[in-house]
Write an enzyme that holds these catalytic residues in place. Structure first.
Site, mmCIF file in Angstrom:
data_model
loop_
_atom_site.group_PDB
_atom_site.id
_atom_site.type_symbol
_atom_site.label_atom_id
_atom_site.label_comp_id
_atom_site.label_asym_id
_atom_site.label_seq_id
_atom_site.Cartn_x
_atom_site.Cartn_y
_atom_site.Cartn_z
ATOM 1 C CG HIS A 47 4.266 2.685 0.753
ATOM 2 N ND1 HIS A 47 3.653 1.844 -0.148
ATOM 3 C CD2 HIS A 47 3.353 2.904 1.735
ATOM 4 C CE1 HIS A 47 2.420 1.577 0.272
ATOM 5 N NE2 HIS A 47 2.222 2.210 1.420
ATOM 6 C CD GLU A 48 3.744 4.564 5.223
ATOM 7 O OE1 GLU A 48 2.812 5.406 5.233
ATOM 8 O OE2 GLU A 48 3.532 3.340 5.264
ATOM 9 C CG HIS A 51 0.375 6.667 1.409
ATOM 10 N ND1 HIS A 51 -0.531 6.300 0.450
ATOM 11 C CD2 HIS A 51 0.854 5.504 1.943
ATOM 12 C CE1 HIS A 51 -0.593 4.977 0.387
ATOM 13 N NE2 HIS A 51 0.246 4.473 1.272
#
Length: 188
Positions: A47-48, A51
């Site tokens: 997820h990170e 980004h």
């Protein structure tokens, strides 16, 4: 990835893993501990990184930064409740755009939850395969929940950043996350 960012991501992922798997760690349930390790990597770390990578592909400075006070609270809450209460606030990818462009912000914001939704959908057929079904169920559910939660249109969550600039993108990502969450809640 610079050394500081790598350390922040590693420490954050470790605390997220401990918080989610604490009850299994203390009961020596290695199967569920392993499942939550896979869930931490695919849900939190991917997820990170999504980004960060989308931001950098758009020419925006981005780096993961841990929030150590939030990590401490997460760890203490999990330990104090023996793993029955899990609330993690590990940190976030911080971005810097010299010129603010809403469409770029929404693309960066949706990348993390969309990654989670896609991973959760990929896990659905794997939940029917003997030997990997437990792992796929945990990984899929954690990813679907993280996608849904992060897409809530509440500041400072990703959903708020997406919906205020591109409601179509938000509806698409939210529909994927809800579809996968429904599967894990009702059909798994």
């Amino acid at each position: 990835m610079n050394f500081r960012e790598l350390v922040d991501l590693f420490i954050s992922a470790s605390v997220v893993f401990i918080a989610f798997s604490f009850q299994y760690l203390i009961s020596f349930n290695y199967k569920m501990t392993t499942a939550y390790l896979l869930a931490t990597i695919t849900a939190f770390v991917f997820h990170e990184l999504a980004h960060r990578n989308v931001a950098r592909s758009k020419g925006v400075f981005a780096a993961y930064k841990a929030w150590y006070f939030g990590l401490l609270i997460s760890l203490l809450l999990s330990i104090a409740s023996r793993g029955s209460i899990v609330f993690v606030v590990p940190g976030a990818v911080e971005i810097y755009m010299p010129i603010y462009i809403p469409s770029i912000e929404s693309s960066i914001a949706v990348a993390g939850p969309l990654t989670n939704a896609i991973i959760s959908l990929i896990c659905i057929p794997l939940t029917k395969i003997h030997g990997v079904s437990v792992y796929a169920s945990v990984v899929g559910y954690v990813n679907s929940f993280l996608a849904f939660f992060n897409l809530l249109p509440i500041p400072p969550l990703d959903g708020y950043k997406v919906i205020r600039h591109d409601i179509t993108k938000w509806v698409f990502a939210m529909a994927l996350s809800i579809a996968s969450l429904i599967f894990y809640w009702f059909f798994e």
